[in-house]
Design an enzyme around this catalytic site. Structure first.
Site, PDB file in Angstrom:
ATOM      1  N   TYR A 238      -4.659  -1.676 -10.312  1.00 45.65           N
ATOM      2  CA  TYR A 238      -5.890  -1.109 -10.867  1.00 45.65           C
ATOM      3  C   TYR A 238      -5.823  -0.995 -12.390  1.00 45.65           C
ATOM      4  O   TYR A 238      -6.315  -0.019 -12.962  1.00 45.65           O
ATOM      5  CB  TYR A 238      -6.192   0.266 -10.239  1.00 45.65           C
ATOM      6  CG  TYR A 238      -6.168   0.197  -8.735  1.00 45.65           C
ATOM      7  CD1 TYR A 238      -7.154  -0.521  -8.055  1.00 45.65           C
ATOM      8  CD2 TYR A 238      -5.164   0.793  -7.992  1.00 45.65           C
ATOM      9  CE1 TYR A 238      -7.127  -0.626  -6.674  1.00 45.65           C
ATOM     10  CE2 TYR A 238      -5.128   0.689  -6.614  1.00 45.65           C
ATOM     11  CZ  TYR A 238      -6.108  -0.012  -5.964  1.00 45.65           C
ATOM     12  OH  TYR A 238      -6.075  -0.116  -4.612  1.00 45.65           O
TER      13      TYR A 238
ATOM     14  N   ASP B 286      -8.217   3.670  11.248  1.00 42.51           N
ATOM     15  CA  ASP B 286      -7.294   3.243  10.205  1.00 42.51           C
ATOM     16  C   ASP B 286      -6.332   4.406   9.938  1.00 42.51           C
ATOM     17  O   ASP B 286      -6.674   5.353   9.224  1.00 42.51           O
ATOM     18  CB  ASP B 286      -8.097   2.854   8.954  1.00 42.51           C
ATOM     19  CG  ASP B 286      -7.204   2.498   7.772  1.00 42.51           C
ATOM     20  OD1 ASP B 286      -5.975   2.734   7.854  1.00 42.51           O
ATOM     21  OD2 ASP B 286      -7.734   2.018   6.763  1.00 42.51           O
TER      22      ASP B 286
ATOM     23  N   LYS C 158       2.119   1.774   5.615  1.00 45.44           N
ATOM     24  CA  LYS C 158       2.744   2.759   4.717  1.00 45.44           C
ATOM     25  C   LYS C 158       4.052   3.339   5.260  1.00 45.44           C
ATOM     26  O   LYS C 158       5.092   2.734   5.114  1.00 45.44           O
ATOM     27  CB  LYS C 158       1.734   3.869   4.400  1.00 45.44           C
ATOM     28  CG  LYS C 158       0.601   3.388   3.481  1.00 45.44           C
ATOM     29  CD  LYS C 158      -0.191   4.535   2.939  1.00 45.44           C
ATOM     30  CE  LYS C 158      -1.351   4.086   2.054  1.00 45.44           C
ATOM     31  NZ  LYS C 158      -0.970   3.738   0.711  1.00 45.44           N
TER      32      LYS C 158
HETATM   33  C1  LIG Z   1      -6.384   4.361   4.852  1.00 42.72           C
HETATM   34  C2  LIG Z   1      -5.859   3.147   4.153  1.00 42.72           C
HETATM   35  N1  LIG Z   1      -6.137   1.934   4.650  1.00 42.72           N
HETATM   36  C3  LIG Z   1      -5.658   0.811   4.077  1.00 42.72           C
HETATM   37  C4  LIG Z   1      -4.894   0.865   2.938  1.00 42.72           C
HETATM   38  C5  LIG Z   1      -4.374  -0.401   2.321  1.00 42.72           C
HETATM   39  O1  LIG Z   1      -3.027  -0.537   2.538  1.00 42.72           O
HETATM   40  P1  LIG Z   1      -2.140  -1.527   1.603  1.00 42.72           P
HETATM   41  O2  LIG Z   1      -2.153  -0.892   0.243  1.00 42.72           O
HETATM   42  O3  LIG Z   1      -0.794  -1.531   2.245  1.00 42.72           O
HETATM   43  O4  LIG Z   1      -2.810  -2.853   1.623  1.00 42.72           O
HETATM   44  C6  LIG Z   1      -4.601   2.106   2.373  1.00 42.72           C
HETATM   45  C7  LIG Z   1      -3.817   2.201   1.129  1.00 42.72           C
HETATM   46  O5  LIG Z   1      -3.841   3.175   0.415  1.00 42.72           O
HETATM   47  C8  LIG Z   1      -5.090   3.279   2.995  1.00 42.72           C
HETATM   48  O6  LIG Z   1      -4.849   4.499   2.495  1.00 42.72           O
END
Ligand SMILES: Cc1ncc(COP(=O)(O)O)c(C=O)c1O
Length: 445
Positions: free
Chosen positions: A33, A266, A295
């Protein structure tokens, strides 16, 4: 006092001097970013151990910083953990990688079986992806393909609620909150998905029937075009660090069943204990059709994510005209990542993780409570190992970060938020220190 105690090892003997490294960084390296070249100088981390990041050069008198971020919420066991190191090095001696097409291996198989065992009953199949965003792409692809396969290709749109964040690749960006989020730039180009209002705030606030009616009206009006609903359960993370009543997830489950829509949860940020339940879906006692994990899956060691789905979704796809899920990343099921994920899960489940998360929650509640009286603070909220101060104005990121570093803590505020998601192994004294840093950052921001 500068915190020099318990220093982990420094970087390699031929490490570049920090000034030279920063000059090269500025010249060549794009950070998350950020513009090119970056406007804010990053701190150089030489090594990390436990909950401490050891800096190549002291910053504001501190050679080490307590990590209040768990490296974007992933390093739940802290750094340089012997059991996780052993999992990686042990696997390294056997095989670092092998393609997953036509081949398989024990760490990936055992991990998939373990995830099926731990996640809500009914999730049976696991697609191993290489990042959270990719796992969301796969989740969306699964749902769209399911409806094509069962002869309903018109069901191709997604519904989500505002305030969400699902990653930075194309499909995830289309379901991030289009206003105030990081992907505003792309409105008009991204697929146009359907947005409900943000869920009413508060983990314990009663379920608001007028909001339920709002959701129902969207399902009723768009039932024929909706393939899936996608939401972050209980905690909306990078879209605003907001908490909601798990009852809304039960409502979504019921509406999805009633109107013939798939439900994607998610859990990339919420999975593996962060909210006080192993998965946020457990607060609501529901099973989604598709679930994304990432994560903390590997304890923050290596990049890995997973998309799980039910028998129904897998059968639908596998009996369709194109009976395969056309997705296969080069590093799918990487043996190092799957090995360390297994070790991280064992480590988590082998301890009183709920007690540890509750302990941190209590520390955050106590340490952040005085922030409610600070000028410019709109709200203080804590859930599990998540502590948030929301301001009534945008954060001055440079000043807020510097204020935290002065307290010997690493934080990464954004928008109007100063928050912490510390590793679960953070000792009480360090939780208190993190709270002091969050407050100091709030005062400076
Ligand atoms: C809820 C959620 N979904 C998807 C992502 C994307 O994951 P990545 O950064 O491993 O691509 C994040 C990352 O912060 C997230 O918090």
């Amino acid at each position: 006092m500068p915190d020099q105690a318990g220093s982990p090892e420094t970087g390699s003997p031929d490490a570049l001097p920090a000034a030279e490294l920063l000059a090269l960084d500025r010249q060549h390296v794009w950070h998350p970013y950020g513009p090119m070249p970056g406007r804010q100088e990053p701190l150089v981390v030489a090594s990390a151990s436990g909950v401490r990041l050891r800096l190549a050069e002291p910053s504001q008198g501190h050679g080490e910083l307590v990590d209040g971020m768990s490296s974007w919420w992933s390093a739940i066991h802290g750094y340089n953990h012997p059991a996780l190191n052993e999992a990686v090095t042990g696997q390294l001696g056997r095989m670092s990688h092998v393609m997953f097409g036509g081949l398989t291996h024990e760490p990936a198989v055992r991990l998939a079986a373990k995830l099926v065992e731990l996640t809500p009953a009914g999730l049976e199949h696991v697609f191993l992806a290489d990042s959270g965003s990719v796992s969301v792409e796969v989740a969306v692809k699964m749902c769209l393909q399911y409806w094509r396969s069962v002869g309903r290709p018109e069901k191709s749109r997604l519904l989500t609620w505002r305030g969400g964040y699902h990653g930075d690749t194309w499909q995830p960006m289309a379901v991030c909150d289009p206003e105030g989020g990081m992907h505003e730039l792309w409105s008009g180009i991204l697929p146009r998905q359907l947005f409900a209002d943000a869920p009413p705030s508060g983990f314990s606030a009663p379920v608001d029937e007028s909001y339920v009616a709002h959701l129902r009206s969207l399902f009723a009006a768009h039932r024929d075009e909706l393939a899936a609903v996608i939401v972050e359960p209980v905690v909306q993370g990078a879209g605003g660090m907001r908490f909601h009543n798990p009852g809304y997830l039960r409502v979504l489950r019921e509406l999805c069943d009633e109107y013939g829509v798939l439900l994607i949860l998610d859990e990339i940020a919420t999975g593996f204990g962060r909210t006080g339940a192993l998965f946020a879906a457990d607060h609501a006692g529901i099973t989604p059709d598709v679930m994304c994990l990432g994560k903390a899956l590997t304890g923050g060691y290596l990049t890995l994510a997973a998309t799980l789905c039910t028998e129904r979704v897998a059968d639908g796809i596998s009996q369709g005209e194109v009976p395969v899920l056309a997705h296969g990343p080069t590093f799918m099921g990487n043996p190092l990542a799957t090995s360390v994920a297994l070790a991280s899960i064992d480590l988590l489940l082998g301890q009183d993780w709920q007690g540890e998360v509750k302990r941190i929650e209590a520390g955050l509640l106590e340490g952040l409570a005085p922030a409610a009286d600070l000028p410019g603070v709109r709200e203080v909220r804590v859930l599990g190992a998540i502590g948030v101060i929301q301001l009534d104005h945008p954060v001055d990121m440079a000043r807020a970060t510097a204020a935290a570093v002065r307290e010997g803590v690493w934080l990464r505020p954004f928008r109007d938020l100063i928050y912490t998601m510390p590793p679960f192994v953070t000792a009480d004294a360090d939780v208190a220190r993190i709270c002091r840093a969050v407050m100091a950052a709030a005062k400076e921001a």
